[in-house]
Motif scaffolding. Structure first.
Motif, PDB file in Angstrom:
ATOM      1  N   VAL A  14      -4.775  63.027  18.765  1.00 18.93           N
ATOM      2  CA  VAL A  14      -4.474  62.508  17.543  1.00 18.93           C
ATOM      3  C   VAL A  14      -5.315  61.735  17.103  1.00 18.93           C
ATOM      4  N   HIS A  15      -6.384  61.694  16.078  1.00 15.32           N
ATOM      5  CA  HIS A  15      -7.387  60.953  15.577  1.00 15.32           C
ATOM      6  C   HIS A  15      -6.703  59.453  15.019  1.00 15.32           C
ATOM      7  N   ASP A  16      -5.864  59.798  14.186  1.00 14.48           N
ATOM      8  CA  ASP A  16      -5.148  58.464  13.407  1.00 14.48           C
ATOM      9  C   ASP A  16      -3.826  59.090  12.998  1.00 14.48           C
ATOM     10  N   ARG A  17      -3.057  58.341  12.136  1.00  7.49           N
ATOM     11  CA  ARG A  17      -1.791  58.675  11.822  1.00  7.49           C
ATOM     12  C   ARG A  17      -1.914  60.102  10.645  1.00  7.49           C
ATOM     13  N   LYS A  18      -2.928  60.140  10.000  1.00 14.27           N
ATOM     14  CA  LYS A  18      -3.202  61.405   9.009  1.00 14.27           C
ATOM     15  C   LYS A  18      -4.074  62.306   9.551  1.00 14.27           C
ATOM     16  N   GLN A  19      -4.642  62.338  10.892  1.00 16.28           N
ATOM     17  CA  GLN A  19      -5.559  63.397  11.094  1.00 16.28           C
ATOM     18  C   GLN A  19      -5.412  63.808  12.644  1.00 16.28           C
ATOM     19  N   PHE A  20      -5.499  65.236  12.802  1.00 11.43           N
ATOM     20  CA  PHE A  20      -5.079  65.749  13.907  1.00 11.43           C
ATOM     21  C   PHE A  20      -6.756  66.417  14.553  1.00 11.43           C
ATOM     22  N   GLU A  21      -6.928  66.203  15.641  1.00 13.59           N
ATOM     23  CA  GLU A  21      -8.582  66.529  16.190  1.00 13.59           C
ATOM     24  C   GLU A  21      -8.405  67.488  17.185  1.00 13.59           C
ATOM     25  N   TYR A  61      -9.629  73.562   2.750  1.00 13.48           N
ATOM     26  CA  TYR A  61     -11.024  73.125   3.221  1.00 13.48           C
ATOM     27  C   TYR A  61     -11.380  71.874   2.911  1.00 13.48           C
ATOM     28  N   ALA A  62     -10.879  71.128   1.815  1.00 19.75           N
ATOM     29  CA  ALA A  62     -11.099  69.918   1.474  1.00 19.75           C
ATOM     30  C   ALA A  62     -10.587  69.086   2.723  1.00 19.75           C
ATOM     31  N   ASP A  63      -9.233  69.361   3.148  1.00 17.49           N
ATOM     32  CA  ASP A  63      -8.492  68.559   4.339  1.00 17.49           C
ATOM     33  C   ASP A  63      -9.362  68.858   5.767  1.00 17.49           C
ATOM     34  N   ILE A  64     -10.393  69.558   5.627  1.00 16.97           N
ATOM     35  CA  ILE A  64     -10.904  69.981   7.160  1.00 16.97           C
ATOM     36  C   ILE A  64     -12.228  69.154   7.229  1.00 16.97           C
ATOM     37  N   HIS A  65     -12.469  68.505   8.213  1.00 17.92           N
ATOM     38  CA  HIS A  65     -13.661  67.814   8.503  1.00 17.92           C
ATOM     39  C   HIS A  65     -14.373  68.229   9.617  1.00 17.92           C
ATOM     40  N   ASN A  66     -15.309  68.765   9.747  1.00 15.63           N
ATOM     41  CA  ASN A  66     -16.050  69.610  10.848  1.00 15.63           C
ATOM     42  C   ASN A  66     -17.516  69.020  11.039  1.00 15.63           C
ATOM     43  N   LEU A 427      -8.110  67.918  11.128  1.00 12.73           N
ATOM     44  CA  LEU A 427      -7.305  68.462   9.969  1.00 12.73           C
ATOM     45  C   LEU A 427      -6.576  67.192   9.473  1.00 12.73           C
ATOM     46  N   ASN A 428      -6.577  67.002   8.221  1.00 13.25           N
ATOM     47  CA  ASN A 428      -5.876  65.930   7.627  1.00 13.25           C
ATOM     48  C   ASN A 428      -4.452  66.563   7.070  1.00 13.25           C
ATOM     49  N   VAL A 429      -3.448  65.893   7.662  1.00 14.64           N
ATOM     50  CA  VAL A 429      -2.130  66.372   7.370  1.00 14.64           C
ATOM     51  C   VAL A 429      -1.476  65.742   6.301  1.00 14.64           C
ATOM     52  N   GLU A 430      -1.960  64.968   5.344  1.00 13.50           N
ATOM     53  CA  GLU A 430      -1.386  64.246   4.453  1.00 13.50           C
ATOM     54  C   GLU A 430      -0.557  65.021   3.387  1.00 13.50           C
ATOM     55  N   ARG A 431      -1.237  66.306   3.168  1.00 15.52           N
ATOM     56  CA  ARG A 431      -0.608  67.045   2.045  1.00 15.52           C
ATOM     57  C   ARG A 431       0.849  67.631   2.623  1.00 15.52           C
ATOM     58  N   ARG A 486       2.411  70.991  19.439  1.00 16.35           N
ATOM     59  CA  ARG A 486       3.431  70.640  18.267  1.00 16.35           C
ATOM     60  C   ARG A 486       3.234  69.295  17.687  1.00 16.35           C
ATOM     61  N   LEU A 487       3.110  69.156  16.399  1.00 15.12           N
ATOM     62  CA  LEU A 487       2.958  67.777  15.870  1.00 15.12           C
ATOM     63  C   LEU A 487       4.299  67.396  15.399  1.00 15.12           C
ATOM     64  N   VAL A 488       4.585  66.245  15.768  1.00 16.43           N
ATOM     65  CA  VAL A 488       5.924  65.715  15.032  1.00 16.43           C
ATOM     66  C   VAL A 488       5.459  64.644  13.996  1.00 16.43           C
ATOM     67  N   LEU A 489       6.008  64.899  12.748  1.00 14.79           N
ATOM     68  CA  LEU A 489       5.534  64.263  11.837  1.00 14.79           C
ATOM     69  C   LEU A 489       6.752  63.528  10.749  1.00 14.79           C
TER      70      LEU A 489
END
Length: 519
Positions: A14-21, A61-66, A427-431, A486-489
């Motif tokens: 977990v990179h931060d509250r909004k991003q899974f890595e 794709y906008a929510d993916i940072h590679n 992956l940004n999970v904000e959406r 599993r991500l718990v959000l």
């Protein structure tokens, strides 16, 4: 962490509250092309209101940072001083012989900082593992003392050699850009020593406060203070302030990291391969529709005179049918293209040689277009909720595929063998959070002693399963592995990550390896 197959290693965080890595390390073993297929299946509750219309491909794709880069060469501090493949040894040889350009000098100076960062990170990780509180205190102190002393002595010698080289280079006629680049590398090296030594001291915070333990801490902090004084002496503003917000410190640290590590990052040249094929298919659809309309016009011309009402009506109907045939075929061909072609194609280019060492293709599918393999379904059968919900409760499935082809013949080599490639995907999970309920509720609670009614806290969270399948094809062989995460959000972001044992790994930990998001 999954280490099967060996040619591909995956790590989840977990990179931060909004991003899974997810970090993937591709390590080709052969001498020809190696193919990697990474399939990610996201299982989203229908209450999140995610589908192809509310979350189209462009938004995904906008929510993916590679980030794709070469693996950092692995060297210990002693190897940095003696190995023929050491960038520090190369820099010292260049000073004696002059064989190499200023561009080569800056490249090896940056590479030196990257290798040093890797050695320091391994040192800090070792200290952290020795301070986990599960070891015998005396044994831990003995191990730590050896690790800290070796690192402290080795780092002092590395810094002494590097800065002696810098002083010698200062007497040469170099361009101002080269001089500025070397000063920035020196500043980054100083910050790396401070950062990782300070982290090691923080990890030792729970250890006893006796004089023997304090000696270890003091040795590391002395090195930290020396580096801080060094930067002050050279009028660098990257110094921590106990009372300030340290904005400039963080800004400089972030810039220096990007500046020095860019020698490892592969540049990406994106090609619109699918768009070209779609245009061909759409042109074919237009041709078929036009052929139909022309055939109708010829028939009407033979059957009726051109000035008649019947000819006029047949020509209009023929044009209407032509338009509908064209649009219908466009939709059919678009679905065919989405099934058999990737959305994006990218060439991976070596930043030094400018040669294309491989390609990366990506594709996203939604809902009914996704056929979930039985192996993926079986991975989720770890409790009654997921066992019953499959087929009973609606959920949206998103499949993200990534196919990487690497040419091992074009990868750089080191003394330890072929250099691999590291692929970092965030992956940004904000959406996913937008349509969630409030994260906390007040629940009524009855006290059993006096039957008074009170309120207690109830947390509202959502589980999003991600199943990863990894396939490696090289030297005529094929290896597969898989992993469930599993991500718990809740509405505030990622609360924790859980990993589950992979099939065929009975000794893996049993279930809830929770990971708190990074601060």
């Amino acid at each position: 962490m999954s280490q099967v197959p060996e040619a591909l290693i995956s790590r989840f965080d977990v990179h931060d509250r909004k991003q899974f890595e997810i970090k993937l390390e591709y390590q080709p073993a052969g001498t020809d092309e190696t193919r990697y297929l990474v399939e990610s299946y996201l299982f989203l509750p229908s209450s999140l209101n995610i589908d192809a219309e509310t979350y189209p491909r462009a938004d995904f794709y906008a929510d993916i940072h590679n980030y794709v880069r070469f693996k950092t060469p692995v060297m210990g501090l002693a190897e940095l001083l003696t190995s023929d493949g050491s960038p520090l040894v190369w820099l010292e040889a260049w000073l004696r012989t002059g064989l190499g350009t200023e561009v080569d000098v800056v490249y090896h100076a940056k590479l030196f900082s990257c290798v040093l960062r890797g050695a320091l990170r391994r040192f800090a990780t070792t200290v952290e593992s020795r301070c986990d509180g599960k070891k015998d205190v005396d044994a831990a102190r003995s191990e730590l003392e050896e690790v800290v002393l070796v690192a402290g002595d080795g780092m002092a010698r590395v810094l002494e050699r590097f800065r002696a080289w810098l002083r010698a280079v200062g007497e040469l006629r170099l361009t101002e850009k080269t001089r500025a680049s070397l000063r920035l590398v020196d500043e980054y090296v100083s910050l790396l020593v401070e950062q990782f030594f300070r982290r090691a001291v923080a990890d030792m915070g729970a250890l006893p406060r006796s004089s023997q333990w304090l000696t270890l801490r003091k040795g590391l902090m002395d090195a930290v203070l020396r580096e801080e004084s060094y930067r002050k002496e050279h009028r660098l503003r990257s110094v921590l302030s106990p009372t300030g917000d340290n904005e400039e410190y963080m800004q400089r640290l972030g810039f220096l990291k990007k500046f020095c590590m860019n020698v490892l990052f592969l540049s990406a040249r994106r090609k619109q391969k699918r768009q070209g094929w779609e245009e061909v298919l759409f042109a074919l659809a237009a041709g078929v529709a036009m052929a139909f309309a022309t055939a109708v016009a010829f028939w009407a011309q033979v059957r009726f005179t051109q000035a008649s009402l019947n000819f006029f009506l047949i020509a209009v109907v023929g044009y209407m049918m032509k338009d509908r045939i064209k649009e219908g075929l466009r939709r059919i061909f678009s679905r065919v293209a989405a099934t058999h072609l990737y959305d994006r194609t990218t060439d991976l280019v070596d930043p030094v040689t400018a040669r294309t060492i491989g390609t990366c293709e990506e594709r996203v599918d939604y809902g009914g277009a996704v056929k979930v393999p039985p192996q993926v379904t079986s991975l989720r059968l770890h409790d009654d909720f997921t066992t019953v919900s499959q087929g009973e409760l609606s959920e949206m499935v998103i499949r993200y595929q990534k196919r990487i082809v690497l040419d091992a013949r074009l990868l750089p080599r080191s003394e330890r063998g072929l250099t691999g490639v590291t692929d970092i995907l965030r992956l940004n999970v904000e959406r996913f959070l937008r349509d969630m309920d409030e994260p906390e509720f007040a629940l009524e609670y009855v006290d059993l002693e006096d039957f008074s009614v009170g309120r207690i806290r109830g947390a509202k969270r959502y589980a999003v399963d991600l199943v990863f399948r990894f396939t490696v094809e090289e030297a005529g062989g094929r290896k597969e592995s898989s992993q469930l995460v599993r991500l718990v959000l809740d509405r505030n972001g990622i609360q924790r990550m859980q990993t589950y044992p992979s099939p065929g790994a009975p000794d893996a930990p049993a279930g809830t390896g929770a990971c708190q998001p990074a601060a």
